[in-house]
Motif scaffolding. Structure first.
Motif, PDB file in Angstrom:
ATOM      1  N   ARG A   1       0.876  -1.277   0.048  1.00 37.87           N
ATOM      2  CA  ARG A   1      -0.055  -0.067  -0.020  1.00 37.87           C
ATOM      3  C   ARG A   1       0.854   1.324  -0.118  1.00 37.87           C
ATOM      4  NH1 ARG A   1      -4.858  -1.958   1.015  1.00 37.87           N
ATOM      5  NH2 ARG A   1      -4.946  -4.378   2.056  1.00 37.87           N
TER       6      ARG A   1
ATOM      7  N   SER B   1      -0.908  14.268  -2.041  1.00 34.67           N
ATOM      8  CA  SER B   1      -2.125  14.462  -2.206  1.00 34.67           C
ATOM      9  C   SER B   1      -2.445  15.249  -3.644  1.00 34.67           C
ATOM     10  CB  SER B   1      -2.885  15.144  -1.372  1.00 34.67           C
ATOM     11  OG  SER B   1      -2.300  16.450  -1.102  1.00 34.67           O
TER      12      SER B   1
ATOM     13  N   ASN C   1      -6.303   6.989 -13.630  1.00 37.42           N
ATOM     14  CA  ASN C   1      -6.880   5.581 -13.418  1.00 37.42           C
ATOM     15  C   ASN C   1      -6.481   4.648 -14.385  1.00 37.42           C
ATOM     16  OD1 ASN C   1      -8.187   6.411 -11.053  1.00 37.42           O
ATOM     17  ND2 ASN C   1      -9.675   7.411 -11.961  1.00 37.42           N
TER      18      ASN C   1
ATOM     19  N   GLU D   1      -3.830  -0.571  -8.588  1.00 34.17           N
ATOM     20  CA  GLU D   1      -5.239  -0.116  -8.346  1.00 34.17           C
ATOM     21  C   GLU D   1      -5.180   1.031  -7.434  1.00 34.17           C
ATOM     22  OE1 GLU D   1      -9.454  -1.802  -7.037  1.00 34.17           O
ATOM     23  OE2 GLU D   1      -7.764  -2.463  -5.910  1.00 34.17           O
ATOM     24  N   ARG D   2      -6.142   2.075  -7.963  1.00 35.63           N
ATOM     25  CA  ARG D   2      -6.177   3.500  -7.064  1.00 35.63           C
ATOM     26  C   ARG D   2      -7.623   3.182  -6.476  1.00 35.63           C
ATOM     27  NH1 ARG D   2      -3.950   7.866  -5.363  1.00 35.63           N
ATOM     28  NH2 ARG D   2      -4.919   9.749  -5.711  1.00 35.63           N
ATOM     29  N   PRO D   3      -7.905   2.528  -5.315  1.00 33.72           N
ATOM     30  CA  PRO D   3      -9.321   2.244  -4.789  1.00 33.72           C
ATOM     31  C   PRO D   3      -9.822   3.434  -4.381  1.00 33.72           C
ATOM     32  CG  PRO D   3      -7.755   1.495  -3.336  1.00 33.72           C
ATOM     33  CD  PRO D   3      -6.868   1.976  -4.382  1.00 33.72           C
ATOM     34  N   ASP D   4      -9.288   4.630  -4.009  1.00 33.46           N
ATOM     35  CA  ASP D   4      -9.975   5.715  -3.577  1.00 33.46           C
ATOM     36  C   ASP D   4      -9.144   6.682  -3.882  1.00 33.46           C
ATOM     37  OD1 ASP D   4      -9.089   4.280  -0.501  1.00 33.46           O
ATOM     38  OD2 ASP D   4      -7.883   5.812  -1.426  1.00 33.46           O
ATOM     39  N   GLY D   5      -9.390   7.782  -3.354  1.00 40.26           N
ATOM     40  CA  GLY D   5      -8.653   9.165  -3.817  1.00 40.26           C
ATOM     41  C   GLY D   5      -7.412   9.451  -3.408  1.00 40.26           C
ATOM     42  N   SER D   6      -7.098   8.278  -2.313  1.00 44.58           N
ATOM     43  CA  SER D   6      -5.763   8.618  -1.674  1.00 44.58           C
ATOM     44  C   SER D   6      -4.724   7.448  -1.800  1.00 44.58           C
ATOM     45  CB  SER D   6      -5.951   8.982  -0.286  1.00 44.58           C
ATOM     46  OG  SER D   6      -6.565   7.875   0.562  1.00 44.58           O
ATOM     47  N   ASN D   7      -5.282   6.084  -2.059  1.00 40.21           N
ATOM     48  CA  ASN D   7      -4.489   5.048  -1.882  1.00 40.21           C
ATOM     49  C   ASN D   7      -4.059   4.614  -3.167  1.00 40.21           C
ATOM     50  OD1 ASN D   7      -4.130   3.959   1.090  1.00 40.21           O
ATOM     51  ND2 ASN D   7      -6.427   4.431   0.880  1.00 40.21           N
TER      52      ASN D   7
ATOM     53  N   THR E   1      -2.188   0.865  -4.738  1.00 36.44           N
ATOM     54  CA  THR E   1      -1.743  -0.294  -4.123  1.00 36.44           C
ATOM     55  C   THR E   1      -0.941  -1.191  -5.349  1.00 36.44           C
ATOM     56  OG1 THR E   1      -3.921  -1.387  -4.641  1.00 36.44           O
ATOM     57  CG2 THR E   1      -3.700  -0.397  -2.579  1.00 36.44           C
TER      58      THR E   1
END
Lengths: 113, 115
Positions: B22, B27, B52, B68-74, B76
């Motif tokens: 992770r 930001s 994306n 993957e970028r599962p949300d706006g911050s992570n 993986t």
């Protein structure tokens, strides 16, 4: 193919002495060149970069590097080394038009008292 | 000073297991990368990610790897079925612009040990 060569696997200098780390690159066009430093257990930190213009670039921590097109070199220098400079140093080049950076094998710097 | 954060710092896994490494990039950065460094060897590019989707990947980044970028911050990196030769330090990096224009900010790395 693009490549980066750092001829010295390791270098030892005395504290207060000057330092020069060598880097040669192979790339057809004007490259984008970087030096990174990696302290033990740490990530890579950008020291300086060259894109164009003045061939002598200044970086953080008192480091500088000179781009010499005729020699395909981008050597890193520091006039007076401190014990905290002991680390591994990586020269890197960006492949034009792409996203990836190609790193040299690194030079480990040892500083003796 | 903004940092790229990687977790965990060290992970030991058994061969054949899946691992997820992770990273939290800076930001306002738009470009994300994974590199790896096998002990005593060069830092090697794995993959870059922008808007994306994967923008470039190396021959190392085979079907066992995914990002993957599962949300706006992570951000993986998943290895589906680890092999012994996957043991390495994995670095995440991010940049505001394409790397040639700005250079990366690297995380401190995750040391993956496959046993």
């Amino acid at each position: 193919a693009q490549s980066v060569t750092q001829p010295d696997i390791h270098i030892t200098v005395s504290e207060g002495a000057s330092l020069e780390l060598r880097c040669n690159y192979s790339y057809g066009a004007t490259p984008y060149l970087f030096w990174y430093v990696q302290s033990p257990g740490q990530g890579l930190q950008l020291l300086l970069k060259y894109f164009s213009g003045d061939t002598l670039v200044q970086g953080i921590k008192g480091f500088e590097a000179e781009f010499k097109r005729s020699q395909s070199s981008f050597n890193l220098r520091k006039p007076s080394v401190h014990w905290s400079d002991a680390a591994e140093y990586f020269c890197a080049v960006v492949r034009g038009g792409g996203f990836k950076t190609i790193f040299g094998a690194g030079t480990r710097l040892f500083v003796k008292a | 000073e903004p940092e790229v954060t990687q977790t965990p710092s060290h992970q030991v896994t058994q061969m054949g297991q899946e691992v997820i490494l992770r990273c939290v990039p800076i930001s306002n950065h738009l470009y994300f990368y994974w590199y790896r460094q096998i002990l005593g060897q060069k830092v090697e590019f794995l993959v870059s990610f922008y808007n994306n989707e994967i923008s470039e990947k190396s021959e190392i980044f085979d079907d066992q790897f995914s990002v993957e970028r599962p949300d706006g911050s992570n951000f993986t990196l998943k290895i589906r079925s680890t092999k012994l030769e996957d043991s390495a330090m994995y670095f995440c990096a991010s940049s505001a612009l394409r790397d040639r224009d700005s250079g990366y900010t690297f995380g401190s790395g995750t040391r993956l040990t496959v046993v």
